[in-house]
Write a protein that holds these residues in place. Sequence first.
Motif, mmCIF file in Angstrom:
data_model
loop_
_atom_site.group_PDB
_atom_site.id
_atom_site.type_symbol
_atom_site.label_atom_id
_atom_site.label_comp_id
_atom_site.label_asym_id
_atom_site.label_seq_id
_atom_site.Cartn_x
_atom_site.Cartn_y
_atom_site.Cartn_z
ATOM 1 N N UNK A 95 0.850 -1.195 0.000
ATOM 2 C CA UNK A 95 0.000 0.000 0.000
ATOM 3 C C UNK A 95 0.882 1.240 0.000
ATOM 4 N N UNK A 96 0.559 2.153 -0.886
ATOM 5 C CA UNK A 96 1.308 3.395 -0.968
ATOM 6 C C UNK A 96 0.317 4.554 -1.037
ATOM 7 N N UNK A 97 0.688 5.664 -0.434
ATOM 8 C CA UNK A 97 -0.131 6.870 -0.527
ATOM 9 C C UNK A 97 0.527 7.818 -1.512
ATOM 10 N N UNK A 98 -0.308 8.415 -2.319
ATOM 11 C CA UNK A 98 0.169 9.445 -3.241
ATOM 12 C C UNK A 98 -0.597 10.718 -2.930
ATOM 13 N N UNK A 99 0.117 11.829 -2.954
ATOM 14 C CA UNK A 99 -0.481 13.135 -2.672
ATOM 15 C C UNK A 99 -0.202 14.072 -3.839
ATOM 16 N N UNK A 100 -1.205 14.872 -4.163
ATOM 17 C CA UNK A 100 -0.990 15.922 -5.155
ATOM 18 C C UNK A 100 -1.928 17.085 -4.855
ATOM 19 N N UNK A 101 -1.465 18.307 -5.137
ATOM 20 C CA UNK A 101 -2.283 19.491 -4.834
ATOM 21 C C UNK A 101 -3.302 19.754 -5.943
ATOM 22 N N UNK A 102 -4.454 20.291 -5.554
ATOM 23 C CA UNK A 102 -5.436 20.755 -6.526
ATOM 24 C C UNK A 102 -5.984 22.094 -6.069
#
Length: 120
Positions: A95-102
């Motif tokens: 399991x991996x978390x990915x983050x990105x701004x919007x």
Amino acid sequence: MKKILPIALLSLTALACSESNQPKCTDEIVKTTLKEILANNGTPDTSAVSFEGITTTGKDEEFRMCECAANVVTEVYSKYDIVADTLLNADEEQRQERRFPITYKAQLTDDGESINVEIL
């Protein structure tokens, strides 16, 4: 890519979110609509999508609109171990978390029956 998705079916919920009938960045109807937009644009499994650091960056009461910024957090399962830089065994997943701004805006329609949400 800009996508506008009116949510007429959820208009009663949307109108109950705030006293001024102006949507807020943190309203559940706005976050649900964001998830739908992300799903329509290829984000896998939006049930594992959440939002962090939601911030109101602008408001326009005349147009009943708010502008917002947030970080999208998605959970993905991969057969690749980023830390070890190796492939996992065929029966393993990590399991991996990915983050990105919007940035996005939410605006009440003129008839007051739905909210348009747009990712900028």
